[in-house]
Design a protein around this motif. Sequence first.
Motif, short mmCIF file in Angstrom:
data_model
loop_
_atom_site.label_atom_id
_atom_site.label_comp_id
_atom_site.label_asym_id
_atom_site.label_seq_id
_atom_site.Cartn_x
_atom_site.Cartn_y
_atom_site.Cartn_z
N GLY A 18 24.38 5.18 -11.47
CA GLY A 18 23.70 3.99 -11.94
C GLY A 18 24.53 2.73 -11.94
O GLY A 18 24.12 1.70 -12.51
N ARG A 19 25.70 2.78 -11.30
CA ARG A 19 26.56 1.61 -11.19
C ARG A 19 26.90 1.35 -9.73
O ARG A 19 27.08 2.28 -8.95
N LEU A 20 26.99 0.08 -9.40
CA LEU A 20 27.44 -0.33 -8.08
C LEU A 20 28.91 -0.71 -8.17
O LEU A 20 29.27 -1.64 -8.91
N TYR A 21 29.77 0.01 -7.44
CA TYR A 21 31.22 -0.20 -7.51
C TYR A 21 31.70 -1.08 -6.36
O TYR A 21 31.22 -0.96 -5.23
N GLY A 22 32.66 -1.95 -6.67
CA GLY A 22 33.28 -2.80 -5.67
C GLY A 22 33.82 -4.06 -6.32
O GLY A 22 33.33 -4.48 -7.37
N ARG A 23 34.82 -4.66 -5.68
CA ARG A 23 35.40 -5.89 -6.24
C ARG A 23 34.37 -7.02 -6.17
O ARG A 23 33.80 -7.31 -5.13
N GLY A 24 34.13 -7.62 -7.34
CA GLY A 24 33.18 -8.71 -7.44
C GLY A 24 31.78 -8.30 -7.86
O GLY A 24 30.93 -9.16 -8.11
N THR A 25 31.53 -6.99 -7.98
CA THR A 25 30.18 -6.57 -8.37
C THR A 25 29.77 -7.14 -9.72
O THR A 25 28.62 -7.54 -9.92
N ALA A 26 30.73 -7.19 -10.66
CA ALA A 26 30.44 -7.70 -11.99
C ALA A 26 30.93 -9.12 -12.19
O ALA A 26 30.42 -9.85 -13.05
N ASP A 27 31.93 -9.52 -11.41
CA ASP A 27 32.56 -10.84 -11.58
C ASP A 27 32.74 -11.50 -10.23
O ASP A 27 33.75 -11.37 -9.59
N ASN A 28 31.77 -12.22 -9.77
CA ASN A 28 30.54 -12.66 -10.39
C ASN A 28 29.36 -12.49 -9.44
O ASN A 28 28.30 -13.06 -9.60
N LYS A 29 29.58 -11.67 -8.39
CA LYS A 29 28.58 -11.58 -7.33
C LYS A 29 27.30 -10.90 -7.79
O LYS A 29 26.19 -11.32 -7.41
N HIS A 60 26.49 -2.46 -13.84
CA HIS A 60 25.46 -1.56 -14.34
C HIS A 60 24.11 -2.04 -13.81
O HIS A 60 23.65 -3.15 -14.15
N LEU A 61 23.45 -1.24 -12.99
CA LEU A 61 22.24 -1.69 -12.31
C LEU A 61 21.07 -1.85 -13.27
O LEU A 61 20.19 -2.69 -13.04
N GLY A 62 21.05 -1.09 -14.35
CA GLY A 62 19.99 -1.28 -15.34
C GLY A 62 20.13 -2.61 -16.05
O GLY A 62 19.13 -3.32 -16.28
N LEU A 63 21.35 -2.99 -16.38
CA LEU A 63 21.59 -4.29 -17.01
C LEU A 63 21.27 -5.42 -16.03
O LEU A 63 20.72 -6.45 -16.42
N PHE A 64 21.60 -5.22 -14.76
CA PHE A 64 21.26 -6.21 -13.74
C PHE A 64 19.75 -6.46 -13.72
O PHE A 64 19.30 -7.62 -13.70
N ALA A 65 18.96 -5.40 -13.73
CA ALA A 65 17.50 -5.55 -13.69
C ALA A 65 16.99 -6.30 -14.92
O ALA A 65 16.09 -7.15 -14.82
N LYS A 66 17.55 -5.99 -16.07
CA LYS A 66 17.15 -6.70 -17.28
C LYS A 66 17.51 -8.18 -17.19
O LYS A 66 16.73 -9.05 -17.59
N GLY A 67 18.69 -8.45 -16.69
CA GLY A 67 19.11 -9.84 -16.55
C GLY A 67 18.22 -10.62 -15.61
O GLY A 67 17.89 -11.79 -15.88
N ALA A 68 17.82 -10.02 -14.50
CA ALA A 68 16.92 -10.69 -13.56
C ALA A 68 15.59 -11.00 -14.23
O ALA A 68 15.00 -12.07 -14.02
N ALA A 69 15.09 -10.06 -15.04
CA ALA A 69 13.82 -10.29 -15.73
C ALA A 69 13.93 -11.43 -16.74
O ALA A 69 13.03 -12.27 -16.86
N VAL A 70 15.04 -11.48 -17.47
CA VAL A 70 15.25 -12.56 -18.44
C VAL A 70 15.36 -13.90 -17.71
O VAL A 70 14.77 -14.91 -18.12
N SER A 71 16.11 -13.92 -16.62
CA SER A 71 16.25 -15.15 -15.85
C SER A 71 14.89 -15.65 -15.35
O SER A 71 14.58 -16.84 -15.44
N GLU A 72 14.09 -14.74 -14.84
CA GLU A 72 12.76 -15.12 -14.35
C GLU A 72 11.91 -15.70 -15.47
O GLU A 72 11.21 -16.70 -15.30
N ALA A 73 11.97 -15.08 -16.65
CA ALA A 73 11.18 -15.56 -17.79
C ALA A 73 11.64 -16.94 -18.23
O ALA A 73 10.82 -17.81 -18.57
N VAL A 74 12.95 -17.16 -18.24
CA VAL A 74 13.49 -18.47 -18.63
C VAL A 74 13.00 -19.55 -17.68
O VAL A 74 12.52 -20.61 -18.09
N LEU A 75 13.13 -19.30 -16.39
CA LEU A 75 12.74 -20.31 -15.39
C LEU A 75 11.24 -20.56 -15.41
O LEU A 75 10.79 -21.71 -15.26
N ALA A 76 10.46 -19.50 -15.61
CA ALA A 76 9.01 -19.68 -15.69
C ALA A 76 8.63 -20.51 -16.91
O ALA A 76 7.74 -21.38 -16.83
N ALA A 77 9.29 -20.24 -18.04
CA ALA A 77 8.98 -21.01 -19.25
C ALA A 77 9.34 -22.48 -19.09
O ALA A 77 8.59 -23.36 -19.51
#
Length: 461
Positions: free
Chosen positions: A98-109, A435-452
């Motif tokens: 459930g994690r994507l490994y690699g340099r920059g995956t979390a900071d900040n790509k 963490h790919l689950g956290l990524f999905a949650k973040g994308a949903a929050v970002s979408e909601a913020v921009l829509a609002a």
Amino acid sequence: MFDPIQAISDFVRAPSVSTDPAFAAGMAGARDVLCKLFRDMGLTVEVCPTPLHPVVLARREGPAHWPHVVIYGHYDVQPADPLPLWTTPAFEPVIRDGRLYGRGTADNKGPQMAHIYAVAKLLEKNPGLPLRLTFLIEGEEEIGSPSLEAFLAANKERLKGDFVLLSDTMSPSADQLTITTGLRGILCLEAELTGPRTDLHSGIHGGALLNPIQALAELCASLHDADGRVNIPGYYDGVQPVLAWERAELAKLPTTREQYRKFLDISDFHTWGGMTPFEATRFQPTLEFNGIGGGYQGEGSKTVIPSKAFVKISCRLVPSMDPARIEALVVKTLKERCSPKVKIEVKCGHSGNAYRVVPPDRPDTPADQSPVLAAAFRAAEAEAVKVSGNPPIYLREGGSVPIIDTIRRTLGMDSVMLGLFTPECNLHAPDESLHLGLFAKGAAVSEAVLAAVAGMAPRTN
């Protein structure tokens, strides 16, 4: 169809290490990935030269009465060394558990891709979305953003917006999102002590002179009290007390003291004034030794008295602390406390101010807070509850993103910072992951913020 995991993987395969000229092709490759993504989304793309690494600017224009959101990120990464400690190659992304490994995956790509993906989804659903957007993706964050302040000043009018949206901060877990309300400032220095003109035989000359390593150890030891408080008169002048609502938010942190201790694998914490480690890392300034050296470093022994010894120091600063004042204070203290039997030279590196933003409906929320900014915070909170089942925690963070304060000073915009990496993501270390689950949650929050925010655009006939 926009595949965000594929997009992050392509991004990570470009080894964009900004500090090393040998990675120039990787820097260019990372820019190419971004430019293609943005053009495929219908945005206008510019690769803007700077004295070092270009800025990628992608824009969605619209009428002046539409809200304007600036989305910040950086395409540069830390070096991957030490390479043998990676389970799989640093620039060959792979998914495990459930994690994507690699340099920059979390900071900040990875985190910035959550916002790119959110915009792509919104525009696919509503091509006429009443929202102006600017992606501001720099290539120098990991080396202190030396070119960005001048770039902001030169492009001030077209970059001005209602707020900045970014994810370069932390959440305690994938199930507990954090909206970051503060970042510590930073000041970096290096002190070099010189004794004899060359390394000396420690038998022939030992006992006749002060060893620069000993002088350095004594100097470093003088900079803290026994309990860890910085022992420099005036260092804490002007540090503001923590407000009750901030302490209440910190109390919601799901991590216990014991969990944190075990995660760090230490015997006990080292904080002063009765503070918890969670308070110390968010609300107090520090002075840390980041590197120290002198003399022989190889296998076995080489019995020398070294000519030189050095220490690298970083100070983390809290709001109201002026980096220039602290720099002068630390340099003065180092020179005064250094033994006159050795010479000292202090070099000052990059610095940046601390940053703090107050969400709406708090006792110290500015009376003139932008309603668009307030709406963004409220939308982020509401969507975080939907995707994780928990209200987000509003927390200051101990790290530094100095450019966020620069943006506020230069462009007059505050930031909404969504934490999309966790302590287990190993930023700046081997086996960095997202963490790919956290990524999905973040994308949903970002979408909601921009829509609002788009929903706040005045209706026109």
